[in-house]
Design a protein around this motif. Structure first.
Motif, PDB file in Angstrom:
ATOM      1  N   HIS A 185      11.710 -50.156 -10.318  1.00 10.24           N
ATOM      2  CA  HIS A 185      10.407 -50.268 -11.223  1.00 10.24           C
ATOM      3  C   HIS A 185      10.241 -51.430 -12.014  1.00 10.24           C
ATOM      4  CE1 HIS A 185      11.264 -46.049 -10.414  1.00 10.24           C
ATOM      5  NE2 HIS A 185      12.392 -45.804 -11.162  1.00 10.24           N
ATOM      6  N   LEU A 186      10.810 -52.540 -11.507  1.00 11.19           N
ATOM      7  CA  LEU A 186      10.537 -54.081 -11.962  1.00 11.19           C
ATOM      8  C   LEU A 186      11.168 -54.140 -13.699  1.00 11.19           C
ATOM      9  CD1 LEU A 186       7.235 -55.024 -10.869  1.00 11.19           C
ATOM     10  CD2 LEU A 186       9.483 -55.371  -9.652  1.00 11.19           C
ATOM     11  N   GLY A 187      11.992 -52.899 -14.138  1.00 13.46           N
ATOM     12  CA  GLY A 187      12.139 -52.994 -15.451  1.00 13.46           C
ATOM     13  C   GLY A 187      11.038 -52.525 -16.497  1.00 13.46           C
ATOM     14  N   ALA A 205       6.857 -46.773  -8.526  1.00 12.20           N
ATOM     15  CA  ALA A 205       6.210 -46.151  -9.959  1.00 12.20           C
ATOM     16  C   ALA A 205       5.493 -47.015 -10.742  1.00 12.20           C
ATOM     17  CB  ALA A 205       7.321 -45.646 -10.535  1.00 12.20           C
ATOM     18  N   VAL A 206       5.943 -48.430 -10.890  1.00  7.24           N
ATOM     19  CA  VAL A 206       5.195 -49.149 -11.897  1.00  7.24           C
ATOM     20  C   VAL A 206       4.102 -49.915 -11.603  1.00  7.24           C
ATOM     21  CG1 VAL A 206       6.482 -51.257 -11.340  1.00  7.24           C
ATOM     22  CG2 VAL A 206       5.927 -50.848 -13.704  1.00  7.24           C
ATOM     23  N   LEU A 207       3.876 -50.027 -10.463  1.00 11.29           N
ATOM     24  CA  LEU A 207       2.600 -50.911  -9.862  1.00 11.29           C
ATOM     25  C   LEU A 207       1.282 -50.353 -10.546  1.00 11.29           C
ATOM     26  CD1 LEU A 207       1.730 -53.254  -8.129  1.00 11.29           C
ATOM     27  CD2 LEU A 207       1.250 -51.732  -6.178  1.00 11.29           C
ATOM     28  N   LEU A 210       1.063 -51.370 -14.232  1.00 14.96           N
ATOM     29  CA  LEU A 210       1.044 -52.654 -14.605  1.00 14.96           C
ATOM     30  C   LEU A 210      -0.599 -53.005 -14.487  1.00 14.96           C
ATOM     31  CD1 LEU A 210       4.099 -54.325 -12.822  1.00 14.96           C
ATOM     32  CD2 LEU A 210       3.544 -54.210 -15.202  1.00 14.96           C
ATOM     33  N   VAL A 211      -1.264 -52.448 -13.230  1.00 20.80           N
ATOM     34  CA  VAL A 211      -2.594 -52.789 -12.869  1.00 20.80           C
ATOM     35  C   VAL A 211      -3.672 -52.293 -14.077  1.00 20.80           C
ATOM     36  CG1 VAL A 211      -4.548 -52.438 -11.394  1.00 20.80           C
ATOM     37  CG2 VAL A 211      -2.202 -53.086 -10.450  1.00 20.80           C
ATOM     38  N   ASN A 220      -0.624 -59.508  -9.940  1.00 15.58           N
ATOM     39  CA  ASN A 220      -0.403 -60.286  -8.896  1.00 15.58           C
ATOM     40  C   ASN A 220       0.619 -61.590  -9.330  1.00 15.58           C
ATOM     41  OD1 ASN A 220      -2.443 -61.612  -6.306  1.00 15.58           O
ATOM     42  ND2 ASN A 220      -0.484 -62.030  -6.770  1.00 15.58           N
ATOM     43  N   ILE A 221       0.003 -61.836 -10.578  1.00 24.45           N
ATOM     44  CA  ILE A 221       0.995 -63.114 -10.882  1.00 24.45           C
ATOM     45  C   ILE A 221       2.502 -62.641 -11.275  1.00 24.45           C
ATOM     46  CG2 ILE A 221       1.234 -64.719 -12.962  1.00 24.45           C
ATOM     47  CD1 ILE A 221      -1.942 -64.752 -13.087  1.00 24.45           C
ATOM     48  N   ILE A 222       2.474 -61.397 -11.884  1.00 25.66           N
ATOM     49  CA  ILE A 222       3.748 -60.954 -12.440  1.00 25.66           C
ATOM     50  C   ILE A 222       4.731 -60.500 -11.391  1.00 25.66           C
ATOM     51  CG2 ILE A 222       5.091 -58.849 -13.258  1.00 25.66           C
ATOM     52  CD1 ILE A 222       2.501 -58.326 -15.091  1.00 25.66           C
ATOM     53  N   LEU A 223       4.117 -60.094 -10.113  1.00 26.68           N
ATOM     54  CA  LEU A 223       4.917 -59.989  -8.749  1.00 26.68           C
ATOM     55  C   LEU A 223       5.526 -61.346  -8.346  1.00 26.68           C
ATOM     56  CD1 LEU A 223       2.851 -57.011  -6.999  1.00 26.68           C
ATOM     57  CD2 LEU A 223       4.793 -56.740  -8.952  1.00 26.68           C
ATOM     58  N   ARG A 224       4.633 -62.335  -8.235  1.00 27.17           N
ATOM     59  CA  ARG A 224       4.847 -63.643  -7.449  1.00 27.17           C
ATOM     60  C   ARG A 224       5.996 -64.040  -8.525  1.00 27.17           C
ATOM     61  NH1 ARG A 224       2.884 -65.621  -3.417  1.00 27.17           N
ATOM     62  NH2 ARG A 224       0.992 -64.898  -2.516  1.00 27.17           N
TER      63      ARG A 224
END
Length: 285
Positions: A185-187, A205-207, A210-211, A220-224
């Motif tokens: 969940h990327l934290g 779960a988190v995607l 975030l959007v 997109n920037i966060i993932l990169r």
């Protein structure tokens, strides 16, 4: 046409429910009962080109067994993996109510089996902080044996020191620098703390969250920022804070198709990174 849907992939974080648990809870209209059967998920895999999936336990033996023991959980997970050989791989469960020596002996038992590829730690479900002494023993064991740790981290935003907070995870990374760690969940919305730490980070779960807060471009920037070589595709199926189980994959692919990842990067996120983080101990066809 969806590149993300069409590519053969691994979902590195899902939940399935053993048949006996489903049968015992037929009257309960919960997603893990209604949408948790392995035989039904096989159809989902076929529809969305999911070649393999990693099954996660809950650190709560009442969720995945009718005997309510971690041993029974492991036996049930193994039964699912063996019934659909090559499709599912499992993460070992932890019951912190058990003596740590019993837990380590059980881990020794399950890791004799090729279908177990990591250990799941869920501080939120246990109510015990990830940097606690019990988990330190698990980190020691995992680091010594080069076993991947999957850590649930979706902390309450108002608590920087929540039991699963990235700040606590970073303490453990510093103490156990050779441990292999994947953060689920990327934290959450404390994701900034994990950027640059070198952990594997999955988007389960988190995607959609975030959007909804930041929009597609910002997400997109966060993932990169996590690094293409560290991002891992995962959904948490059938669980999601805002989506119905039947909508999860379609929504994920709509979001990801709207981002700027190229074909090589998509393959890394959907397959290569997941294989690398577990040591490429399984075959991907």
């Amino acid at each position: 046409m969806s590149k993300w849907k069409d590519i053969s992939k691994i979902d590195a974080h899902i939940h399935l429910t053993p048949d006996d648990v489903i049968e015992a809870n037929r009257g309960y209209d919960g997603k893990f009962i209604v949408n948790g059967a392995a035989i039904d998920y096989i159809e989902v895999m076929q529809k969305y080109n999911i070649e393999k999936a990693f099954i996660m336990p809950f650190n709560d033996p009442y969720m995945l067994s009718m005997e309510f023991t971690v041993e029974a959980v492991h036996n049930n997970l193994l039964k699912i993996a063996q019934a659909y050989e090559g499709k599912f791989y499992c993460f070992a469960d932890i019951d912190i109510r058990r003596n740590i020596e019993e837990t380590l002996r059980e881990l020794n038992r399950v890791f004799k089996n090729e279908f177990f590829i990591g250990i799941k730690l869920h501080p939120t479900n246990t109510g015990y902080p990830i940097d606690g002494l019990y988990y330190e023993k698990i980190f020691e064991y995992a680091e010594k044996n080069s076993i991947l740790l999957e850590i649930h981290s979706y902390p309450r935003e108002t608590l920087n020191d929540d039991v699963c907070s990235p700040i606590r995870i970073k303490k453990m990374l510093k103490k156990y620098p050779k441990a292999k760690v994947s953060v689920a969940h990327l934290g959450g919305f404390q994701f900034e703390e994990l950027i640059g730490t070198g952990v594997y980070a999955n988007i389960s779960a988190v995607l959609p969250d975030l959007v909804n807060r930041y929009d597609i471009e910002a997400t997109n920037i966060i993932l990169r920022d996590f690094g293409i070589d560290r991002l891992v595709f995962a959904t948490d199926y059938p669980d999601n804070r805002q989506l119905r189980p039947e909508d999860i994959y379609d929504r994920y692919f709509v979001i990801l198709d709207s981002m700027d990842f190229n074909d090589e990067e998509i393959e890394k996120i959907c397959k290569t990174n997941a294989l690398r983080m577990i040591g490429e101990i399984i075959k991907f066809y």
